[in-house]
Design a protein around this motif. Structure first.
Motif, PDB file in Angstrom:
ATOM      1  N   ARG A 127       0.835  -1.214   0.000  1.00 26.33           N
ATOM      2  CA  ARG A 127       0.000   0.000   0.000  1.00 26.33           C
ATOM      3  C   ARG A 127       0.865   1.257   0.000  1.00 26.33           C
ATOM      4  O   ARG A 127       0.618   2.191  -0.761  1.00 26.33           O
ATOM      5  CB  ARG A 127      -0.886  -0.025   1.248  1.00 26.33           C
ATOM      6  N   VAL A 141       0.016   1.977  15.425  1.00 26.67           N
ATOM      7  CA  VAL A 141      -1.327   1.877  15.997  1.00 26.67           C
ATOM      8  C   VAL A 141      -1.757   0.420  15.848  1.00 26.67           C
ATOM      9  O   VAL A 141      -1.825  -0.106  14.738  1.00 26.67           O
ATOM     10  CB  VAL A 141      -2.315   2.808  15.273  1.00 26.67           C
ATOM     11  N   MET A 189     -14.676   4.498  15.165  1.00 29.12           N
ATOM     12  CA  MET A 189     -13.347   4.853  14.688  1.00 29.12           C
ATOM     13  C   MET A 189     -13.314   6.212  13.980  1.00 29.12           C
ATOM     14  O   MET A 189     -12.409   7.007  14.222  1.00 29.12           O
ATOM     15  CB  MET A 189     -12.836   3.728  13.783  1.00 29.12           C
ATOM     16  N   HIS A 204      -1.262   7.503   9.132  1.00 34.84           N
ATOM     17  CA  HIS A 204      -1.195   6.558   8.017  1.00 34.84           C
ATOM     18  C   HIS A 204      -2.119   5.396   8.333  1.00 34.84           C
ATOM     19  O   HIS A 204      -1.824   4.592   9.221  1.00 34.84           O
ATOM     20  CB  HIS A 204       0.240   6.076   7.817  1.00 34.84           C
ATOM     21  N   SER A 205      -3.213   5.339   7.643  1.00 37.69           N
ATOM     22  CA  SER A 205      -4.171   4.252   7.840  1.00 37.69           C
ATOM     23  C   SER A 205      -3.869   3.128   6.857  1.00 37.69           C
ATOM     24  O   SER A 205      -3.563   3.378   5.695  1.00 37.69           O
ATOM     25  CB  SER A 205      -5.594   4.775   7.608  1.00 37.69           C
ATOM     26  N   TYR A 206      -3.971   1.893   7.324  1.00 41.55           N
ATOM     27  CA  TYR A 206      -3.733   0.747   6.431  1.00 41.55           C
ATOM     28  C   TYR A 206      -5.049   0.175   5.904  1.00 41.55           C
ATOM     29  O   TYR A 206      -5.042  -0.841   5.214  1.00 41.55           O
ATOM     30  CB  TYR A 206      -2.947  -0.342   7.161  1.00 41.55           C
ATOM     31  N   ASP A 207      -6.157   0.826   6.282  1.00 36.19           N
ATOM     32  CA  ASP A 207      -7.466   0.409   5.765  1.00 36.19           C
ATOM     33  C   ASP A 207      -7.748  -1.056   6.119  1.00 36.19           C
ATOM     34  O   ASP A 207      -8.254  -1.814   5.283  1.00 36.19           O
ATOM     35  CB  ASP A 207      -7.510   0.619   4.245  1.00 36.19           C
ATOM     36  N   LYS A 208      -7.396  -1.412   7.346  1.00 39.35           N
ATOM     37  CA  LYS A 208      -7.615  -2.781   7.811  1.00 39.35           C
ATOM     38  C   LYS A 208      -8.651  -2.776   8.927  1.00 39.35           C
ATOM     39  O   LYS A 208      -8.692  -1.856   9.735  1.00 39.35           O
ATOM     40  CB  LYS A 208      -6.323  -3.344   8.415  1.00 39.35           C
ATOM     41  N   GLN A 209      -9.404  -3.832   9.001  1.00 40.89           N
ATOM     42  CA  GLN A 209     -10.332  -3.983  10.122  1.00 40.89           C
ATOM     43  C   GLN A 209      -9.523  -4.184  11.402  1.00 40.89           C
ATOM     44  O   GLN A 209      -8.653  -5.048  11.453  1.00 40.89           O
ATOM     45  CB  GLN A 209     -11.251  -5.194   9.908  1.00 40.89           C
ATOM     46  N   PRO A 210      -9.796  -3.396  12.446  1.00 37.95           N
ATOM     47  CA  PRO A 210      -9.048  -3.551  13.695  1.00 37.95           C
ATOM     48  C   PRO A 210      -9.298  -4.921  14.329  1.00 37.95           C
ATOM     49  O   PRO A 210     -10.393  -5.468  14.239  1.00 37.95           O
ATOM     50  CB  PRO A 210      -9.625  -2.450  14.595  1.00 37.95           C
ATOM     51  N   VAL A 218      -2.697  -1.573  12.352  1.00 40.86           N
ATOM     52  CA  VAL A 218      -3.725  -1.003  11.467  1.00 40.86           C
ATOM     53  C   VAL A 218      -3.353   0.388  10.967  1.00 40.86           C
ATOM     54  O   VAL A 218      -4.066   0.981  10.161  1.00 40.86           O
ATOM     55  CB  VAL A 218      -5.106  -0.958  12.160  1.00 40.86           C
TER      56      VAL A 218
END
Lengths: 382, 382
Positions: free
Chosen positions: B20, B319, B328, B345-351, B357
């Motif tokens: 990503r 995080v 969220m 920086h978000s990884y666009d993953k479900q926590p 994440v």
């Protein structure tokens, strides 16, 4: 973290380099981005989920149905389409009530006067007689602009006789809408300045340092950040004007206010752009928050980021496509090798004389040195 | 400018956050990127052109046919598949001859010894008796690691008796390949360090400043750049080791060499990763050229960029997804509002508890202050 559960999808109308450069911060912020491109193979092709004509209401409405908020790579979407979107409950940022001032230069001048913002002497002229009378009153010369559709020096002409605008009057007559041309005094200026402002729907605003823009042939060639202005009052005045315009027109997203620092000390507004702007490209590396990230935050109604510069100086130089000597990939590798500190930004466009195909930014401690490096790095492509 | 006429498409195997974060610099450099993701909805979904199993040769070969060079988001692609690709003329970076040392910790230890690089005392043990004998000779304790497949503390166990590794020996027996476990002395260390190195096929190398990594529960929690090491000889030794390993194993792309600064002053190699690495995320904002941009340049065999830091200090805090309190998006907006200087920086993953994440980076003049800001910004998600 982020917006995974209910991510916001930002729809960008227009697939040029501005849409393209919104993609990196969208990835980092966790926002989704979707582009309505004019054609296959656009600069923002990677993010293009739709291809179609932004002047066609049905196309734009269908695109809007797939996103949470609409914003723009350019200001050319007809106002009536945007107003229809708003009536249907679509979030559009900047709103058409604000965007109209970037779409029509005569409306813009009227609004700026209403706001008490200093502008060059101007008039809206319906025919050659009116234009000639303005020129006669301003030393025989002036700048004539079409009210709509101009960019990068297109639709702008310095004239010393009304007959030089004859073709534009003819075109307006044929258009049948009875439009007028804008004419302005030719400002004797020391330099051109730009103030970038970002504003959220809530009214929260952030400004970047005032920059100097250097134009060649009516096209932005270089941007120096911060502007090397001697008089601090000039920078204060430019910042004051920038925020006054942002609030006065109710912009949401990024606004660029292009100004003249006149030889007589006045600061006069030249143009407005309601989107990320060439004068803000330096901010990708040069500011804690770039104009592209800030535009996304603003139109998604997220809190704005800090705009402090990351270094004392940043200089951006545009790369204009011209007749290539030697294969582009070879020259690109040469440029990367010779300028390891320069940040290269390719727009993935086929080169064509005068077309903006990329830019280079260098940051550092000393403006003159940074500028020399950026100019040299961009010159590899000349 | 750029590579329009003959653009290079980089194929990334693995659709996690490393893939990503390669997308933004690919956009700026004008490189195309294509991802073979494990599943729909991966972190790098936006760039995913294919979804399939990287352990399936036919899937990987078909993907390779669509790109110019293959690189990785993780080190788990079976070596035999990569060797087949090379035999068919596909560019693979890092090459399987180098990658094997990141894939198999026993091979790695053997190679490092051959290179004369200092490592903790170690042994490859085939059964509990061999393990116990190593433990007995090292104060009764040791770190046992599976040779393959570990990451983020998985496949790593501190033991004080061989029986604690019984299940792993059983699994190896069942696997039928007669594998061994790696056991190492438990190093008494002051801090953990990481040296990032990028290397092109031509051999050109660039290193970033040595950083300190702070682990919690075996997972990287914070990275301090530069490492606040008192003794300059330690930093020199870490840098010397990093480049010696990069050259010695012939890596191409980014290599992370994780090390211990031992209490007795030694610098010992702990792990290798042959791809962008968590210890280098700070470089997105903290260096002139980020590890992600550099990895792309290296695997595309383009000249490498400058790795100087953009500020005296940069701190990255991971995080980790945990039980969310409150939606969220609301907490995200709170974090952005309270920490305008922090880069999210978000990884666009479900926590999910313990899952990476996203991360936050802050740059500035003072390491302690920058660290406090980054920790506070990340803590909004705890």
């Amino acid at each position: 973290m982020g917006l995974e559960n209910g991510s916001i999808t930002i729809g960008v109308i227009g697939g040029g380099q501005l849409a393209r450069m919104m993609v990196p911060p969208a990835i980092h912020l966790g926002l989704r981005i979707s582009v309505l491109a004019e054609a296959e193979g656009s600069s923002a092709a990677r993010a293009a989920d739709a291809v179609g004509d932004y002047r066609d209401a049905a196309t734009v409405h269908a695109f809007a149905d797939t996103v949470d908020v609409i914003t723009f790579d350019h200001e050319h979407v007809p106002s009536f389409i945007l107003r229809e979107l708003e009536e249907r409950g679509v979030q559009v940022h900047p709103r058409p009530d604000a965007l109209q001032y970037a779409q029509d230069k005569i409306l813009m001048r009227e609004k700026l006067e209403e706001l008490g913002v200093p502008v060059p002497d101007w008039a809206a002229v319906a025919d050659e007689a009116e234009l000639q009378s303005f020129l006669d009153a301003h030393g025989g010369r002036g700048v004539v602009k079409t009210a709509r559709g101009g960019y990068d020096g297109k639709g702008v002409r310095v004239v010393s006789s009304a007959v030089e605008a004859q073709d534009w009057f003819t075109a307006l007559d044929e258009d049948g809408h009875g439009g007028r041309l804008l004419v302005e005094e030719l400002v004797d200026f020391t330099r051109e300045l730009s103030q970038l402002v970002a504003r959220r729907p809530s009214g929260e605003m952030r400004t970047w340092p005032v920059v100097e823009t250097i134009q060649r042939d009516g096209v932005c060639a270089e941007v120096l950040a911060p502007a090397p202005v001697q008089n601090p009052a000039t920078l204060e005045e430019a910042a004051r004007i920038g925020t006054a315009v942002a609030e006065g027109v109710g912009v949401t997203g990024v606004l660029a206010v292009e100004m003249f620092e006149a030889a007589d000390g006045r600061v006069l507004v030249n143009e407005l752009a309601m989107r990320p702007h060439n004068s803000g490209h330096f901010s990708i590396e040069g500011s804690v928050t770039s104009q592209f990230e800030q535009h996304l935050r603003a139109v998604a109604d997220l809190p704005l980021g800090d705009t402090t510069m990351t270094a004392p100086a940043a200089v951006m130089v545009n790369v204009l496509g011209g007749p290539a000597e030697g294969p582009m990939p070879v020259r690109y590798a040469e440029a990367l090798a010779a300028h390891p500190r320069a940040k290269f930004h390719s727009y993935d466009k086929q080169p064509r004389p005068g077309r903006k195909v990329g830019h280079v930014t260098v940051t550092g401690d000393d403006l003159a040195e940074v500028r020399a490096q950026a100019v040299a790095a961009a010159a590899v492509f000349d």
